[in-house]
Scaffold this active site. Structure first.
Site, PDB file in Angstrom:
ATOM      1  N   HIS A 101       0.845  -1.194   0.000  1.00 18.18           N
ATOM      2  CA  HIS A 101       0.000   0.000   0.000  1.00 18.18           C
ATOM      3  C   HIS A 101       0.880   1.243   0.000  1.00 18.18           C
ATOM      4  O   HIS A 101       1.959   1.248   0.608  1.00 18.18           O
ATOM      5  CB  HIS A 101      -0.903   0.018   1.236  1.00 18.18           C
ATOM      6  CG  HIS A 101      -1.661  -1.256   1.436  1.00 18.18           C
ATOM      7  ND1 HIS A 101      -2.541  -1.758   0.499  1.00 18.18           N
ATOM      8  CD2 HIS A 101      -1.666  -2.135   2.468  1.00 18.18           C
ATOM      9  CE1 HIS A 101      -3.053  -2.897   0.956  1.00 18.18           C
ATOM     10  NE2 HIS A 101      -2.530  -3.142   2.140  1.00 18.18           N
ATOM     11  N   GLU A 118      -1.757  -0.326   8.194  1.00 10.55           N
ATOM     12  CA  GLU A 118      -2.688  -1.250   8.839  1.00 10.55           C
ATOM     13  C   GLU A 118      -1.952  -2.139   9.835  1.00 10.55           C
ATOM     14  O   GLU A 118      -0.728  -2.102   9.952  1.00 10.55           O
ATOM     15  CB  GLU A 118      -3.409  -2.101   7.790  1.00 10.55           C
ATOM     16  CG  GLU A 118      -2.493  -2.943   6.933  1.00 10.55           C
ATOM     17  CD  GLU A 118      -3.199  -3.604   5.746  1.00 10.55           C
ATOM     18  OE1 GLU A 118      -4.401  -3.364   5.544  1.00 10.55           O
ATOM     19  OE2 GLU A 118      -2.538  -4.353   5.030  1.00 10.55           O
ATOM     20  N   HIS A 176       3.509  -7.545   1.808  1.00 11.32           N
ATOM     21  CA  HIS A 176       2.872  -8.508   2.711  1.00 11.32           C
ATOM     22  C   HIS A 176       1.849  -9.367   1.969  1.00 11.32           C
ATOM     23  O   HIS A 176       1.401  -9.016   0.876  1.00 11.32           O
ATOM     24  CB  HIS A 176       2.171  -7.784   3.865  1.00 11.32           C
ATOM     25  CG  HIS A 176       1.083  -6.849   3.399  1.00 11.32           C
ATOM     26  ND1 HIS A 176       1.337  -5.531   3.088  1.00 11.32           N
ATOM     27  CD2 HIS A 176      -0.248  -7.032   3.184  1.00 11.32           C
ATOM     28  CE1 HIS A 176       0.207  -4.946   2.713  1.00 11.32           C
ATOM     29  NE2 HIS A 176      -0.772  -5.842   2.755  1.00 11.32           N
ATOM     30  N   ARG A 196      -1.644  -4.910  -6.105  1.00  9.33           N
ATOM     31  CA  ARG A 196      -1.400  -6.350  -6.159  1.00  9.33           C
ATOM     32  C   ARG A 196      -0.102  -6.586  -6.935  1.00  9.33           C
ATOM     33  O   ARG A 196      -0.008  -6.265  -8.123  1.00  9.33           O
ATOM     34  CB  ARG A 196      -2.591  -7.036  -6.831  1.00  9.33           C
ATOM     35  CG  ARG A 196      -2.639  -8.544  -6.647  1.00  9.33           C
ATOM     36  CD  ARG A 196      -3.852  -9.156  -7.339  1.00  9.33           C
ATOM     37  NE  ARG A 196      -5.098  -8.746  -6.747  1.00  9.33           N
ATOM     38  CZ  ARG A 196      -6.089  -8.135  -7.399  1.00  9.33           C
ATOM     39  NH1 ARG A 196      -5.962  -7.862  -8.679  1.00  9.33           N
ATOM     40  NH2 ARG A 196      -7.202  -7.802  -6.774  1.00  9.33           N
TER      41      ARG A 196
END
Length: 320
Positions: A101, A118, A176, A196
């Site tokens: 991200h 996150e 991740h 992605r």
């Protein structure tokens, strides 16, 4: 103003499992539920209040109406009418794609509203569950692109065996992937920006490869290598144990078997409680009584000064 519960948004995915519905004690028929969006202000995916005088209202409508009383004055100045956190449960029956991200700065440069930082907290997962988090070897952007192309990118990422109670912090830029058998709670910035990187050459139900964002991701990846990406902490009974403190959220875990009063009188923020295990009763300083059990998430307004928690209950506490 009483604490709020919301109607969760259950999302079926090609990789979703069967853990979320029983964990949330729901009487619904839905297969392959990969995500439950518990509290969400993401446009088009807003959760709706389930209880009390505001029942039926969308979260961002409520933020617009109540402003700082709901989210905290500083938070309202910072985020306006959009609620700043997104809370999810995620159940992976198969590996998710490898992702990254962007930071807020890069996201704005790429025409997005904001980036995404996150964290994950593992719930009871499969015995052989693993996940990928962070680079374990130094690579260049050129090497990264080559490794994606020749199917070796996983070789450069740290893999972790995981169990209930494990915690991982994922600042924007950290590569991740949630692995097969993982069941977890996710706390993140309100953002649906995901790049992605690699999807194991899988095809969707129509036989097409899913879109990859290799070029955009290259700009976002933090290429620094760290020795350990797992958040190390010591569990304690009957007190809050800090897990993550960052500019976007502070999160602690509580594991209570005796009554505890939590003081929020100096905190200028909403608080979210995410039920992990057991069941408890929560009474605020105005006398409002709410139950919290595993699989439930509660939004406590910024005007709340104290919460008394009673019962045998384990939960995450998060705020901005």
């Amino acid at each position: 103003m009483e604490p709020l519960k919301f109607n969760a948004l259950l999302k079926s995915t090609i990789w979703g499992g069967e853990k979320i519905i029983p964990f949330k004690h729901l009487d619904v028929q839905q297969e392959n539920v990969g995500e439950s969006w518990e509290i969400s202000g993401v446009p088009g995916n807003e959760t709706v209040v389930a209880n009390g005088e505001y029942a039926g209202k969308k979260l961002n409508e409520l933020v617009h109406e109540l402003k700082g009383k709901l989210v905290g004055e500083a938070n309202y100045q910072r985020f306006g009418d959009e609620f700043p956190l997104l809370i999810k449960f995620i159940d992976a029956r198969q590996d998710l794609s490898i992702q990254v991200h962007p930071t807020d700065e890069i996201a704005k440069r790429q025409g997005k509203e904001r980036g995404k930082t996150e964290m994950w907290y593992l719930l009871p997962s499969d015995a052989d569950a693993t996940l990928l988090c962070g680079l374990k070897q130094q690579i260049t952007p050129t090497q990264y692109a080559e490794m994606v192309e020749n199917d070796t990118i996983c070789d450069a990422i740290s893999r972790y065996d995981v169990k209930e109670g494990d915690c991982f912090f994922l600042p924007a830029g950290r590569i991740h992937a949630i692995g097969t058998g993982c069941f977890l709670a996710e706390i993140q910035q309100t953002s649906d920006v995901t790049y992605r990187i690699y999807d194991f050459k899988r095809k969707d139900k129509d036989g097409n490869y899913r879109e990859l964002h290799t070029k955009q991701a290259a700009e976002c990846i933090n290429y620094n290598v760290e020795s350990n990406y797992r958040t190390e902490y010591t569990p304690e009974k009957n007190q809050g144990v800090s897990l993550v403190q960052c500019p976007y959220f502070n999160t602690a875990v509580y594991d209570l078997d005796e009554p505890m009063t939590i003081d929020y009188s100096e905190l200028d923020s909403f608080v979210i409680l995410i039920g992990l295990k057991g069941e408890g009763t929560i009474t605020d300083n105005e006398g409002n009584v709410t139950t919290l059990r595993a699989g439930e998430s509660i939004l406590v307004p910024a005007t709340t000064e104290t919460l008394k928690v009673e019962g045998n209950v384990k939960f995450l506490e998060t705020y901005v």
